[in-house]
Design a protein around this motif. Structure first.
Motif, PDB file in Angstrom:
ATOM      1  N   MET A  57       0.683  -1.215   0.145  1.00  0.00           N
ATOM      2  CA  MET A  57       0.251   0.152   0.526  1.00  0.00           C
ATOM      3  C   MET A  57       0.436   1.595  -0.240  1.00  0.00           C
ATOM      4  O   MET A  57       1.508   1.613   0.958  1.00  0.00           O
ATOM      5  CB  MET A  57      -0.654   0.119   1.896  1.00  0.00           C
ATOM      6  N   ASP A  58       0.490   2.265  -0.632  1.00  0.00           N
ATOM      7  CA  ASP A  58       1.537   3.506  -1.261  1.00  0.00           C
ATOM      8  C   ASP A  58       0.008   4.327  -0.890  1.00  0.00           C
ATOM      9  O   ASP A  58      -0.763   4.933  -1.936  1.00  0.00           O
ATOM     10  CB  ASP A  58       2.253   3.727  -2.474  1.00  0.00           C
ATOM     11  N   PHE A  59      -0.126   4.585   0.267  1.00  0.00           N
ATOM     12  CA  PHE A  59      -1.496   5.557   0.329  1.00  0.00           C
ATOM     13  C   PHE A  59      -0.893   7.445  -0.676  1.00  0.00           C
ATOM     14  O   PHE A  59      -0.305   7.870   0.656  1.00  0.00           O
ATOM     15  CB  PHE A  59      -1.712   6.336   1.533  1.00  0.00           C
ATOM     16  N   LYS A  60      -0.876   7.370  -1.857  1.00  0.00           N
ATOM     17  CA  LYS A  60      -0.311   9.026  -2.543  1.00  0.00           C
ATOM     18  C   LYS A  60      -0.752   8.821  -3.884  1.00  0.00           C
ATOM     19  O   LYS A  60      -1.864   7.952  -4.343  1.00  0.00           O
ATOM     20  CB  LYS A  60       0.926   9.140  -2.331  1.00  0.00           C
ATOM     21  N   VAL A  61      -1.607   9.912  -4.344  1.00  0.00           N
ATOM     22  CA  VAL A  61      -2.364  10.147  -5.393  1.00  0.00           C
ATOM     23  C   VAL A  61      -1.241   9.246  -6.404  1.00  0.00           C
ATOM     24  O   VAL A  61       0.497   9.893  -6.488  1.00  0.00           O
ATOM     25  CB  VAL A  61      -2.319  11.731  -5.585  1.00  0.00           C
ATOM     26  N   TYR A  83      -5.261   5.511  -6.078  1.00  0.00           N
ATOM     27  CA  TYR A  83      -5.784   6.438  -5.215  1.00  0.00           C
ATOM     28  C   TYR A  83      -5.476   7.458  -6.388  1.00  0.00           C
ATOM     29  O   TYR A  83      -4.367   7.862  -6.641  1.00  0.00           O
ATOM     30  CB  TYR A  83      -4.525   6.721  -4.144  1.00  0.00           C
ATOM     31  N   ILE A  84      -6.896   7.852  -6.918  1.00  0.00           N
ATOM     32  CA  ILE A  84      -6.496   9.433  -7.712  1.00  0.00           C
ATOM     33  C   ILE A  84      -6.672  10.787  -7.223  1.00  0.00           C
ATOM     34  O   ILE A  84      -6.713  11.776  -7.868  1.00  0.00           O
ATOM     35  CB  ILE A  84      -8.347   8.825  -8.646  1.00  0.00           C
ATOM     36  N   SER A  85      -7.349  10.773  -5.538  1.00  0.00           N
ATOM     37  CA  SER A  85      -7.551  12.562  -5.091  1.00  0.00           C
ATOM     38  C   SER A  85      -6.635  11.744  -3.423  1.00  0.00           C
ATOM     39  O   SER A  85      -8.252  11.018  -3.081  1.00  0.00           O
ATOM     40  CB  SER A  85      -8.572  13.290  -5.615  1.00  0.00           C
ATOM     41  N   ILE A  86      -5.948  13.222  -3.175  1.00  0.00           N
ATOM     42  CA  ILE A  86      -6.191  13.061  -1.251  1.00  0.00           C
ATOM     43  C   ILE A  86      -6.294  14.121  -1.073  1.00  0.00           C
ATOM     44  O   ILE A  86      -5.330  15.027  -1.167  1.00  0.00           O
ATOM     45  CB  ILE A  86      -4.698  11.879  -1.016  1.00  0.00           C
ATOM     46  N   THR A  90     -10.008  14.858   5.083  1.00  0.00           N
ATOM     47  CA  THR A  90     -10.705  15.466   4.387  1.00  0.00           C
ATOM     48  C   THR A  90     -11.661  14.088   3.637  1.00  0.00           C
ATOM     49  O   THR A  90     -12.888  14.067   3.410  1.00  0.00           O
ATOM     50  CB  THR A  90     -10.401  17.114   4.265  1.00  0.00           C
ATOM     51  N   ASN A  91     -11.114  14.142   2.758  1.00  0.00           N
ATOM     52  CA  ASN A  91     -11.441  13.537   1.184  1.00  0.00           C
ATOM     53  C   ASN A  91     -10.040  12.674   0.416  1.00  0.00           C
ATOM     54  O   ASN A  91      -9.300  12.779   0.492  1.00  0.00           O
ATOM     55  CB  ASN A  91     -12.343  14.423   0.634  1.00  0.00           C
ATOM     56  N   PHE A  92     -10.960  10.562   0.470  1.00  0.00           N
ATOM     57  CA  PHE A  92      -9.502  10.452  -0.850  1.00  0.00           C
ATOM     58  C   PHE A  92     -10.539  10.038  -2.205  1.00  0.00           C
ATOM     59  O   PHE A  92     -11.628   9.182  -1.504  1.00  0.00           O
ATOM     60  CB  PHE A  92      -8.828   9.693  -0.085  1.00  0.00           C
ATOM     61  N   LYS A  93     -10.425   9.675  -3.258  1.00  0.00           N
ATOM     62  CA  LYS A  93     -10.907   8.824  -3.950  1.00  0.00           C
ATOM     63  C   LYS A  93     -10.210   7.844  -4.272  1.00  0.00           C
ATOM     64  O   LYS A  93      -9.480   7.976  -4.865  1.00  0.00           O
ATOM     65  CB  LYS A  93     -11.504  10.082  -5.272  1.00  0.00           C
ATOM     66  N   TYR A  94     -10.699   6.916  -4.867  1.00  0.00           N
ATOM     67  CA  TYR A  94      -9.478   5.753  -5.398  1.00  0.00           C
ATOM     68  C   TYR A  94     -10.708   4.226  -6.631  1.00  0.00           C
ATOM     69  O   TYR A  94     -11.849   4.727  -6.615  1.00  0.00           O
ATOM     70  CB  TYR A  94      -9.058   4.753  -4.705  1.00  0.00           C
ATOM     71  N   LEU A  95      -9.846   4.293  -7.709  1.00  0.00           N
ATOM     72  CA  LEU A  95     -10.854   2.868  -8.584  1.00  0.00           C
ATOM     73  C   LEU A  95     -10.613   1.717  -7.499  1.00  0.00           C
ATOM     74  O   LEU A  95     -10.028   1.726  -7.687  1.00  0.00           O
ATOM     75  CB  LEU A  95     -10.265   3.263  -9.966  1.00  0.00           C
ATOM     76  N   TRP A 114     -14.800   4.967  -6.080  1.00  0.00           N
ATOM     77  CA  TRP A 114     -15.031   5.125  -4.453  1.00  0.00           C
ATOM     78  C   TRP A 114     -14.731   7.074  -4.116  1.00  0.00           C
ATOM     79  O   TRP A 114     -13.698   7.654  -4.776  1.00  0.00           O
ATOM     80  CB  TRP A 114     -14.522   4.406  -3.768  1.00  0.00           C
ATOM     81  N   ASP A 115     -15.863   7.530  -3.437  1.00  0.00           N
ATOM     82  CA  ASP A 115     -15.635   8.677  -3.093  1.00  0.00           C
ATOM     83  C   ASP A 115     -15.306   9.343  -1.356  1.00  0.00           C
ATOM     84  O   ASP A 115     -17.254   8.564  -1.305  1.00  0.00           O
ATOM     85  CB  ASP A 115     -16.334   9.684  -4.025  1.00  0.00           C
ATOM     86  N   VAL A 116     -14.183   9.147  -0.945  1.00  0.00           N
ATOM     87  CA  VAL A 116     -14.423   8.701   0.567  1.00  0.00           C
ATOM     88  C   VAL A 116     -14.411  10.422   1.536  1.00  0.00           C
ATOM     89  O   VAL A 116     -13.354  10.997   1.313  1.00  0.00           O
ATOM     90  CB  VAL A 116     -14.131   8.032   1.163  1.00  0.00           C
ATOM     91  N   THR A 117     -15.685  10.477   1.713  1.00  0.00           N
ATOM     92  CA  THR A 117     -15.350  12.503   2.796  1.00  0.00           C
ATOM     93  C   THR A 117     -15.774  11.824   4.361  1.00  0.00           C
ATOM     94  O   THR A 117     -16.643  11.384   4.871  1.00  0.00           O
ATOM     95  CB  THR A 117     -16.578  13.481   2.384  1.00  0.00           C
ATOM     96  N   PHE A 118     -14.979  12.691   5.202  1.00  0.00           N
ATOM     97  CA  PHE A 118     -14.697  12.579   6.185  1.00  0.00           C
ATOM     98  C   PHE A 118     -15.010  13.934   6.440  1.00  0.00           C
ATOM     99  O   PHE A 118     -14.670  15.017   6.784  1.00  0.00           O
ATOM    100  CB  PHE A 118     -13.615  12.612   6.924  1.00  0.00           C
TER     101      PHE A 118
END
Length: 166
Positions: A57-61, A83-86, A90-95, A114-118
Motif C-alpha cells: 500500500m502506497d497511500f498517495k495520488v 488512489y486518484i485524489s487525496i 477530508t476526502n480521498f478517491k480511488y478506483l 469510490w469517493d470517501v468524505t470525512f
C-alpha cells in the motif's frame, strides 16, 4: 457511549451509485487513519469471519493498495485500489477492482469509483462514501454479491477497533 450510530445505505439506480453514510464514535484523525493505514485497515476491512490482508500500500495520488479478502477456509479474493485524489483528513478517491495476487485486473468484474468524505459533528466522525459504477448492471452485480451486508459487517468491525482503543 453512543451505540445507535447512523448507518444509511442507499442505492441511486439512476446514477449507478451506492451511497453509504456512517457515524463513528472516534475523532476524525483516528477514523482517517483507520481508512488510510494498512495496519488498521486490515483489522476491519473484511466482513468477519473474513480477514483483510494488505500485500502493498502506497497511500498517495498515483499509489495503490493491493489486498486480499481471506476467507475462513484460506480462500483469497484479491483487489486493487488506485488512489486518484487525496485531501488529508477530508476526502480521498480511488478506483477499486478485483485482480490477481500481482494486481492484474480481473476484467470479468466492474471497477468502481469510490469517493470517501470525512467530517465531524457532535464528537462523532461522519464518513460519507459514494461508490459509482459504470452502469446499473455493474451496480446490481455488486449488490447481488452481498456488498451491503458485507460492508455493514466490516463497518461494525471498525467500531470494535475504536472500542479497543486503536
Amino acid at each position: 457511549m453512543k451505540t445507535n450510530l447512523l448507518m444509511d445505505f442507499t442505492v441511486d439506480k439512476e446514477n449507478s451509485t451506492v451511497n453509504v453514510k456512517r457515524e463513528f464514535n472516534a475523532p476524525i484523525a483516528n477514523v482517517w487513519s483507520a481508512w488510510t493505514e494498512p495496519e488498521i485497515l486490515d483489522l476491519w476491512w473484511a466482513p468477519s469471519p473474513w480477514k483483510s490482508k494488505t500485500k502493498s500500500m502506497d497511500f498517495k495520488v498515483g499509489g495503490q493498495r493491493l489486498y486480499a479478502m481471506v476467507g475462513p477456509e484460506g480462500e483469497e479474493h484479491w483487489a486493487l485500489a488506485d488512489y486518484i485524489s487525496i485531501s488529508p483528513k477530508t476526502n480521498f478517491k480511488y478506483l477499486d477492482a478485483f485482480c490477481d495476487t500481482e494486481g492484474n485486473l480481473n476484467q470479468d468484474f466492474p471497477r468502481s469509483d469510490w469517493d470517501v468524505t470525512f467530517s465531524e459533528q457532535d464528537n462523532l466522525t461522519i464518513v460519507d462514501v459514494a461508490i459509482k459504477h459504470e452502469n446499473l448492471s455493474d451496480l446490481e452485480m455488486i449488490i447481488q454479491m452481498g456488498f451491503k451486508e458485507g460492508f455493514t459487517i466490516a463497518l461494525e468491525g471498525l467500531d470494535k477497533v475504536f472500542e479497543a482503543g486503536k
